[in-house]
Design a protein around this motif. Structure first.
Motif, mmCIF file in Angstrom:
data_model
loop_
_atom_site.group_PDB
_atom_site.id
_atom_site.type_symbol
_atom_site.label_atom_id
_atom_site.label_comp_id
_atom_site.label_asym_id
_atom_site.label_seq_id
_atom_site.Cartn_x
_atom_site.Cartn_y
_atom_site.Cartn_z
ATOM 1 N N VAL A 81 0.833 -1.203 0.000
ATOM 2 C CA VAL A 81 0.000 0.000 0.000
ATOM 3 C C VAL A 81 0.868 1.253 0.000
ATOM 4 C CG1 VAL A 81 -1.643 1.334 1.386
ATOM 5 C CG2 VAL A 81 -1.976 -1.118 1.088
ATOM 6 N N ALA A 82 1.909 1.281 0.845
ATOM 7 C CA ALA A 82 2.784 2.452 0.921
ATOM 8 C C ALA A 82 3.493 2.690 -0.406
ATOM 9 C CB ALA A 82 3.804 2.265 2.045
ATOM 10 N N THR A 83 4.026 1.628 -0.996
ATOM 11 C CA THR A 83 4.737 1.771 -2.266
ATOM 12 C C THR A 83 3.808 2.269 -3.368
ATOM 13 O OG1 THR A 83 6.205 -0.052 -1.625
ATOM 14 C CG2 THR A 83 6.170 0.571 -3.944
ATOM 15 N N LEU A 84 2.599 1.735 -3.393
ATOM 16 C CA LEU A 84 1.647 2.144 -4.421
ATOM 17 C C LEU A 84 1.279 3.619 -4.263
ATOM 18 C CD1 LEU A 84 0.171 1.024 -6.821
ATOM 19 C CD2 LEU A 84 -1.669 0.265 -5.327
ATOM 20 N N ILE A 85 1.044 4.064 -3.047
ATOM 21 C CA ILE A 85 0.714 5.472 -2.808
ATOM 22 C C ILE A 85 1.882 6.367 -3.196
ATOM 23 C CG2 ILE A 85 0.254 7.176 -0.996
ATOM 24 C CD1 ILE A 85 -1.422 5.062 0.422
ATOM 25 N N ILE A 86 3.099 5.971 -2.810
ATOM 26 C CA ILE A 86 4.283 6.797 -3.097
ATOM 27 C C ILE A 86 4.520 6.904 -4.603
ATOM 28 C CG2 ILE A 86 6.789 6.909 -2.865
ATOM 29 C CD1 ILE A 86 6.410 5.531 -0.110
ATOM 30 N N GLN A 97 -8.789 4.901 -3.407
ATOM 31 C CA GLN A 97 -8.884 3.722 -4.272
ATOM 32 C C GLN A 97 -7.910 2.632 -3.835
ATOM 33 O OE1 GLN A 97 -8.246 5.193 -8.233
ATOM 34 N NE2 GLN A 97 -10.282 6.095 -8.416
ATOM 35 N N VAL A 98 -6.688 3.038 -3.483
ATOM 36 C CA VAL A 98 -5.696 2.061 -3.023
ATOM 37 C C VAL A 98 -6.153 1.405 -1.729
ATOM 38 C CG1 VAL A 98 -3.325 1.791 -2.183
ATOM 39 C CG2 VAL A 98 -3.781 3.241 -4.167
ATOM 40 N N ILE A 99 -6.693 2.199 -0.794
ATOM 41 C CA ILE A 99 -7.169 1.652 0.485
ATOM 42 C C ILE A 99 -8.301 0.662 0.249
ATOM 43 C CG2 ILE A 99 -8.342 2.246 2.640
ATOM 44 C CD1 ILE A 99 -6.812 4.901 2.589
ATOM 45 N N VAL A 100 -9.269 1.053 -0.576
ATOM 46 C CA VAL A 100 -10.417 0.163 -0.847
ATOM 47 C C VAL A 100 -9.948 -1.120 -1.511
ATOM 48 C CG1 VAL A 100 -12.530 -0.064 -2.207
ATOM 49 C CG2 VAL A 100 -12.092 2.051 -0.948
ATOM 50 N N MET A 101 -9.017 -1.016 -2.468
ATOM 51 C CA MET A 101 -8.506 -2.205 -3.155
ATOM 52 C C MET A 101 -7.791 -3.139 -2.183
ATOM 53 S SD MET A 101 -5.728 -2.469 -6.222
ATOM 54 C CE MET A 101 -4.448 -1.944 -5.093
ATOM 55 N N ALA A 102 -6.955 -2.572 -1.307
ATOM 56 C CA ALA A 102 -6.225 -3.398 -0.348
ATOM 57 C C ALA A 102 -7.179 -4.087 0.621
ATOM 58 C CB ALA A 102 -5.215 -2.547 0.417
ATOM 59 N N LEU A 103 -8.176 -3.364 1.116
ATOM 60 C CA LEU A 103 -9.150 -3.965 2.033
ATOM 61 C C LEU A 103 -9.977 -5.036 1.332
ATOM 62 C CD1 LEU A 103 -10.416 -0.800 3.966
ATOM 63 C CD2 LEU A 103 -8.833 -2.555 4.777
ATOM 64 N N ALA A 104 -10.358 -4.788 0.086
ATOM 65 C CA ALA A 104 -11.150 -5.770 -0.649
ATOM 66 C C ALA A 104 -10.350 -7.050 -0.886
ATOM 67 C CB ALA A 104 -11.607 -5.176 -1.984
#
Length: 417
Positions: free
Chosen positions: A38-43, A385-392
């Motif tokens: 998640v961190a890498t994707l956001i960065i 979007q990244v948070i929702v994808m990771a949680l899903a």
């Protein structure tokens, strides 16, 4: 949805005890994997957004969002064309420009090619990307026949500063009885700018419009192009059509930034999409680790599941217990990764300088990446979007192991104990 009984049992299962630490270690690695993904994707997405925004802002801030370029002969009667274009809705400014290439030489020797742009003093002041980044001198002296403004990179390469002499050599020579003689003119440096765009800082030279007309032998009533700035760069196509409908001057090409820089920004967008897909795989791999740890936990807790079912726990309650176990890992990893990614993006320049000092290497060469600093622009809808994808993905990873736990037959489970 989750009662106190399910929460209590799930919390107990997540705490490692003697003989169960291997399962907890795998769950811990899953949490770290999700957090890093998640961190890498956001960065990376933030850096790509920042790179596009900075590149777009600096390139268009120098060259305009739309250009009316002379086709063959220079554009005559440009003041009337500029006045009509400025009156169109969505147009912020229109500036006459004389542009050409020349050989640049300094007082101490050295030579390099550059782009010479002739502009009026008021128009150059309106270019905030230049006027707001004057590092030496002032644009107040940008007038007369001998004034010139140069980039900080060009000043360093040629070893000249304020008050120094810059000599321009035109590739279009003057025909004489002795042959073709190159046109040479020396100017006084009155301002040094640093826009942060390496190509501009090392090769752009600004002359007053009349001086550029004289140097490039363009008639006083003509220019080579008219640069147009619009209020919304994404709506430049509509302005393009408006200009085409009212233009009645000499033959010209009307080109907006989506046409002239389309390949560059298309490449940035493609790279951004590819990086998103690649980095999403990190989260997918971490989700598979969640599946592995939960399956091992279900196998290890088979006797406990049988006892719970025997004392009255429903299959739904058992499924919810293991859903909570897996979801807790996913939620904790997503929250940790989001916080890490946001903090990294907000302090990315400080971190870059620290890493460069630690390793002794240049991690972001402006000659390669066109920019002088590493940009990062957080777009909160993308973070969401990244948070929702990771949680899903984390939730989907818990479904199969939880379903298997719920289908455990207590009679068969206790028979083999």
């Amino acid at each position: 949805m989750f009662g106190p009984f399910e929460r209590a049992v799930a919390a107990r299962y997540l705490r490692s005890r003697r003989g169960e630490r291997f399962v907890s270690v795998i769950a811990g690695f899953s949490l770290v994997g999700i957090a890093l993904g998640v961190a890498t994707l956001i960065i990376v997405m933030s850096v790509m957004n920042g790179f596009r925004q900075e590149l777009l802002g600096r390139i268009l801030g120098l060259n305009g969002h739309l250009g009316i370029y002379a086709a063959g002969a220079p554009l005559t009667g440009f003041d009337e064309i500029v006045a009509r274009v400025r009156g169109l809705p969505g147009v912020v400014n229109a500036m006459p420009v004389v542009e050409g290439q020349a050989l640049l030489t300094g007082e101490r020797g050295g030579a390099m090619g550059g782009i010479v742009r002739g502009m009026r003093q008021a128009d150059l002041r309106s270019l905030g990307v230049v006027s707001d980044h004057i590092r030496a001198g002032t644009l107040d002296d940008f007038q007369g026949e001998d004034a010139v403004a140069i980039g900080v990179g060009l000043a360093q390469r040629l070893g000249i500063g304020i008050g120094g002499k810059l000599t321009l050599v035109s590739p279009q020579g003057q025909a004489t009885v002795l042959g073709t003689v190159p046109r040479i003119r020396t100017y006084n440096v009155v301002a040094v700018f640093q826009v942060g765009f390496n190509e501009a800082d090392t090769s752009f030279v600004y002359l007053p419009l009349e001086s550029a007309q004289l140097f490039f032998r363009v008639p006083q009533e003509a220019v080579t192009q008219i640069e147009v700035m619009v209020s919304d760069p994404d709506e430049v196509g509509a302005v393009n059509q408006e200009i085409r409908s009212i233009y009645s001057g000499p033959p010209a090409r009307i080109v907006d930034w989506t046409q002239s820089n389309n390949s560059l920004f298309a490449a940035v967008q493609v790279e951004r999409n590819v990086m998103f897909l690649i980095l999403t795989l990190i989260i997918v791999v971490a989700a598979f680790n969640v599946i592995s740890s939960l399956i091992m936990m279900v196998k290890d807790k088979t006797r406990d599941i049988a006892v719970l079912r025997t004392i009255g726990a429903s299959s739904g309650a058992v499924m919810r217990i293991f859903l909570m176990c897996g979801a807790s890992v996913g939620v904790a990893g997503t929250v940790a990764g989001t916080v890490l990614g946001i903090v990294f993006c907000l302090n990315i320049e400080t971190i870059r300088h620290w890493l460069e000092g630690l390793t002794g290497t240049n991690l972001f060469n402006p000659e390669i990446y066109f920019l002088s600093q590493l940009p990062a622009v957080l777009q909160w809808h993308e973070v969401t979007q990244v948070i929702v994808m990771a949680l899903a993905l984390s939730l989907l990873a818990t479904l199969y192991p939880s379903w298997r736990a719920a289908r455990t037959d207590p009679v068969e489970a206790l028979r083999h104990e």
